[in-house]
Motif scaffolding. Structure first.
Motif, PDB file in Angstrom:
ATOM      1  N   GLY A  31       3.907  -3.687  -5.532  1.00  0.00           N
ATOM      2  CA  GLY A  31       4.037  -5.150  -5.742  1.00  0.00           C
ATOM      3  C   GLY A  31       3.780  -5.988  -4.537  1.00  0.00           C
ATOM      4  N   PRO A  32       4.802  -5.569  -3.498  1.00  0.00           N
ATOM      5  CA  PRO A  32       4.919  -6.477  -2.384  1.00  0.00           C
ATOM      6  C   PRO A  32       3.630  -6.685  -1.573  1.00  0.00           C
ATOM      7  CG  PRO A  32       7.103  -5.403  -2.660  1.00  0.00           C
ATOM      8  CD  PRO A  32       6.172  -4.742  -3.536  1.00  0.00           C
ATOM      9  N   ALA A  33       3.142  -5.290  -1.169  1.00  0.00           N
ATOM     10  CA  ALA A  33       1.876  -5.464  -0.733  1.00  0.00           C
ATOM     11  C   ALA A  33       0.682  -6.211  -1.243  1.00  0.00           C
ATOM     12  CB  ALA A  33       1.310  -3.933  -0.431  1.00  0.00           C
ATOM     13  N   ALA A  34       0.510  -6.209  -2.641  1.00  0.00           N
ATOM     14  CA  ALA A  34      -0.753  -6.652  -3.170  1.00  0.00           C
ATOM     15  C   ALA A  34      -0.360  -8.155  -3.272  1.00  0.00           C
ATOM     16  CB  ALA A  34      -0.542  -6.320  -4.773  1.00  0.00           C
ATOM     17  N   VAL A  35       0.962  -8.769  -3.316  1.00  0.00           N
ATOM     18  CA  VAL A  35       1.212 -10.120  -3.304  1.00  0.00           C
ATOM     19  C   VAL A  35       1.037 -10.640  -1.891  1.00  0.00           C
ATOM     20  CG1 VAL A  35       3.236 -11.912  -3.576  1.00  0.00           C
ATOM     21  CG2 VAL A  35       2.836  -9.955  -5.458  1.00  0.00           C
ATOM     22  N   ALA A  36       1.563  -9.842  -1.036  1.00  0.00           N
ATOM     23  CA  ALA A  36       1.352 -10.508   0.424  1.00  0.00           C
ATOM     24  C   ALA A  36      -0.134 -10.520   0.813  1.00  0.00           C
ATOM     25  CB  ALA A  36       2.167  -9.509   1.498  1.00  0.00           C
ATOM     26  N   GLN A  37      -0.962  -9.601   0.457  1.00  0.00           N
ATOM     27  CA  GLN A  37      -2.257  -9.564   0.700  1.00  0.00           C
ATOM     28  C   GLN A  37      -3.174 -10.379  -0.345  1.00  0.00           C
ATOM     29  OE1 GLN A  37      -3.571  -8.402   3.745  1.00  0.00           O
ATOM     30  NE2 GLN A  37      -1.345  -7.638   4.273  1.00  0.00           N
ATOM     31  N   ARG A  38      -2.598 -10.961  -1.185  1.00  0.00           N
ATOM     32  CA  ARG A  38      -3.377 -11.626  -2.207  1.00  0.00           C
ATOM     33  C   ARG A  38      -4.502 -10.834  -2.888  1.00  0.00           C
ATOM     34  NH1 ARG A  38      -0.896 -15.296  -4.645  1.00  0.00           N
ATOM     35  NH2 ARG A  38      -2.714 -16.234  -5.150  1.00  0.00           N
ATOM     36  N   ALA A  39      -4.118  -9.613  -3.152  1.00  0.00           N
ATOM     37  CA  ALA A  39      -5.032  -8.584  -3.674  1.00  0.00           C
ATOM     38  C   ALA A  39      -5.739  -9.004  -5.090  1.00  0.00           C
ATOM     39  CB  ALA A  39      -4.519  -7.168  -3.680  1.00  0.00           C
ATOM     40  N   ASP A  40      -7.024  -8.601  -5.041  1.00  0.00           N
ATOM     41  CA  ASP A  40      -7.822  -8.964  -6.251  1.00  0.00           C
ATOM     42  C   ASP A  40      -7.732  -7.708  -7.262  1.00  0.00           C
ATOM     43  OD1 ASP A  40      -8.967 -11.409  -5.601  1.00  0.00           O
ATOM     44  OD2 ASP A  40     -10.663 -10.525  -4.346  1.00  0.00           O
ATOM     45  N   VAL A  41      -7.729  -6.533  -6.542  1.00  0.00           N
ATOM     46  CA  VAL A  41      -7.564  -5.236  -7.170  1.00  0.00           C
ATOM     47  C   VAL A  41      -6.500  -4.393  -6.737  1.00  0.00           C
ATOM     48  CG1 VAL A  41      -8.855  -3.195  -8.039  1.00  0.00           C
ATOM     49  CG2 VAL A  41      -9.890  -5.360  -8.078  1.00  0.00           C
ATOM     50  N   ALA A  42      -5.741  -3.779  -7.516  1.00  0.00           N
ATOM     51  CA  ALA A  42      -4.900  -2.624  -7.103  1.00  0.00           C
ATOM     52  C   ALA A  42      -5.338  -1.268  -7.472  1.00  0.00           C
ATOM     53  CB  ALA A  42      -3.447  -2.714  -7.273  1.00  0.00           C
ATOM     54  N   VAL A  43      -5.791  -0.370  -6.892  1.00  0.00           N
ATOM     55  CA  VAL A  43      -5.774   1.135  -7.221  1.00  0.00           C
ATOM     56  C   VAL A  43      -4.574   1.999  -7.120  1.00  0.00           C
ATOM     57  CG1 VAL A  43      -7.611   3.112  -7.040  1.00  0.00           C
ATOM     58  CG2 VAL A  43      -8.259   0.981  -6.618  1.00  0.00           C
ATOM     59  N   VAL A  44      -3.941   2.300  -8.160  1.00  0.00           N
ATOM     60  CA  VAL A  44      -2.851   2.832  -8.365  1.00  0.00           C
ATOM     61  C   VAL A  44      -2.895   4.155  -8.844  1.00  0.00           C
ATOM     62  CG1 VAL A  44      -0.325   2.267  -9.013  1.00  0.00           C
ATOM     63  CG2 VAL A  44      -1.755   0.625  -8.491  1.00  0.00           C
ATOM     64  N   ASP A  45      -2.085   5.095  -8.034  1.00  0.00           N
ATOM     65  CA  ASP A  45      -1.917   6.607  -8.795  1.00  0.00           C
ATOM     66  C   ASP A  45      -0.881   6.553  -9.843  1.00  0.00           C
ATOM     67  OD1 ASP A  45      -1.477   9.389  -9.334  1.00  0.00           O
ATOM     68  OD2 ASP A  45      -2.727   9.806  -7.581  1.00  0.00           O
ATOM     69  N   ILE A  46      -0.806   7.211 -10.892  1.00  0.00           N
ATOM     70  CA  ILE A  46       0.110   7.298 -11.944  1.00  0.00           C
ATOM     71  C   ILE A  46       1.529   8.070 -11.095  1.00  0.00           C
ATOM     72  CG2 ILE A  46      -0.304   9.293 -13.193  1.00  0.00           C
ATOM     73  CD1 ILE A  46      -0.289   7.718 -15.771  1.00  0.00           C
ATOM     74  N   ASP A  47       1.273   9.008 -10.396  1.00  0.00           N
ATOM     75  CA  ASP A  47       2.424   9.853 -10.083  1.00  0.00           C
ATOM     76  C   ASP A  47       2.626   9.421  -8.449  1.00  0.00           C
ATOM     77  OD1 ASP A  47       4.140  11.968 -10.243  1.00  0.00           O
ATOM     78  OD2 ASP A  47       2.813  13.537  -9.534  1.00  0.00           O
ATOM     79  N   LEU A  48       3.665   8.646  -8.472  1.00  0.00           N
ATOM     80  CA  LEU A  48       3.918   8.388  -7.182  1.00  0.00           C
ATOM     81  C   LEU A  48       5.597   8.485  -6.742  1.00  0.00           C
ATOM     82  CD1 LEU A  48       2.331   4.763  -7.112  1.00  0.00           C
ATOM     83  CD2 LEU A  48       1.558   6.797  -5.915  1.00  0.00           C
ATOM     84  N   PRO A  49       6.029   8.686  -5.616  1.00  0.00           N
ATOM     85  CA  PRO A  49       7.416   8.649  -5.373  1.00  0.00           C
ATOM     86  C   PRO A  49       7.906   7.221  -5.498  1.00  0.00           C
ATOM     87  CG  PRO A  49       5.853   9.006  -3.365  1.00  0.00           C
ATOM     88  CD  PRO A  49       4.883   8.868  -4.442  1.00  0.00           C
ATOM     89  N   GLY A  50       9.176   7.309  -5.812  1.00  0.00           N
ATOM     90  CA  GLY A  50       9.878   5.875  -5.994  1.00  0.00           C
ATOM     91  C   GLY A  50       9.243   5.335  -7.600  1.00  0.00           C
ATOM     92  N   THR A  51       9.025   4.268  -7.452  1.00  0.00           N
ATOM     93  CA  THR A  51       8.442   3.645  -8.902  1.00  0.00           C
ATOM     94  C   THR A  51       7.135   4.478  -9.150  1.00  0.00           C
ATOM     95  OG1 THR A  51       9.539   1.648  -8.387  1.00  0.00           O
ATOM     96  CG2 THR A  51       8.070   1.660 -10.206  1.00  0.00           C
ATOM     97  N   ASP A  52       6.854   4.891 -10.375  1.00  0.00           N
ATOM     98  CA  ASP A  52       5.871   5.522 -10.865  1.00  0.00           C
ATOM     99  C   ASP A  52       4.749   4.281 -10.968  1.00  0.00           C
ATOM    100  OD1 ASP A  52       5.363   4.956 -13.964  1.00  0.00           O
ATOM    101  OD2 ASP A  52       7.467   5.041 -13.559  1.00  0.00           O
ATOM    102  N   GLY A  53       3.678   4.990 -10.954  1.00  0.00           N
ATOM    103  CA  GLY A  53       2.481   4.129 -10.937  1.00  0.00           C
ATOM    104  C   GLY A  53       2.306   2.992 -12.173  1.00  0.00           C
ATOM    105  N   LEU A  54       2.544   3.521 -13.433  1.00  0.00           N
ATOM    106  CA  LEU A  54       2.593   2.658 -14.527  1.00  0.00           C
ATOM    107  C   LEU A  54       3.540   1.620 -14.594  1.00  0.00           C
ATOM    108  CD1 LEU A  54       1.680   5.226 -17.385  1.00  0.00           C
ATOM    109  CD2 LEU A  54       0.118   3.449 -16.554  1.00  0.00           C
ATOM    110  N   THR A  55       4.932   1.972 -14.116  1.00  0.00           N
ATOM    111  CA  THR A  55       5.967   0.951 -13.841  1.00  0.00           C
ATOM    112  C   THR A  55       5.599  -0.082 -12.810  1.00  0.00           C
ATOM    113  OG1 THR A  55       7.865   2.573 -14.746  1.00  0.00           O
ATOM    114  CG2 THR A  55       8.374   0.678 -13.396  1.00  0.00           C
TER     115      THR A  55
END
Length: 98
Positions: A31-55
């Motif tokens: 979230g912070p990276a996408a907002v800071a960069q004003r991203a149009d698209v985020a490609v997110v893996d479902i299985d991540l450390p910390g907060t999972d990709g779907l959350t």
């Protein structure tokens, strides 16, 4: 996995109309990276450390609804697809295990 993330970013950067503006290693940073960069698209893996990709996708959809989220996963189960659609992702891309 860093090697997959780096490879995907390199391949996407080969496209003349795509610029990879950030890469993060855990779900808490999406979230912070996408907002800071004003991203149009985020490609997110479902299985991540910390907060999972779907959350993380759900949080991003709330914080920055202009950013579309594509879920990339080896965990292409029907329940994950339903949850992804329920949190507003724009696409669900299963990756193959080799």
């Amino acid at each position: 996995m860093r090697i997959l993330r780096d490879t995907l970013a390199a391949v996407l950067n080969l496209e003349h109309d795509i610029d990879v503006v950030a890469q993060v290693a855990d779900g808490d940073a999406i979230g912070p990276a996408a907002v800071a960069q004003r991203a149009d698209v985020a490609v997110v893996d479902i299985d991540l450390p910390g907060t999972d990709g779907l959350t993380a996708a759900a949080q991003l959809h709330e914080q920055f609804p202009g950013c579309r989220v594509l879920i990339l996963t080896v965990l292409a189960r029907p329940g994950n697809l339903r949850r992804a659609l329920a949190v507003g992702v724009a696409g669900f891309l299963p990756k193959l295990e080799i």
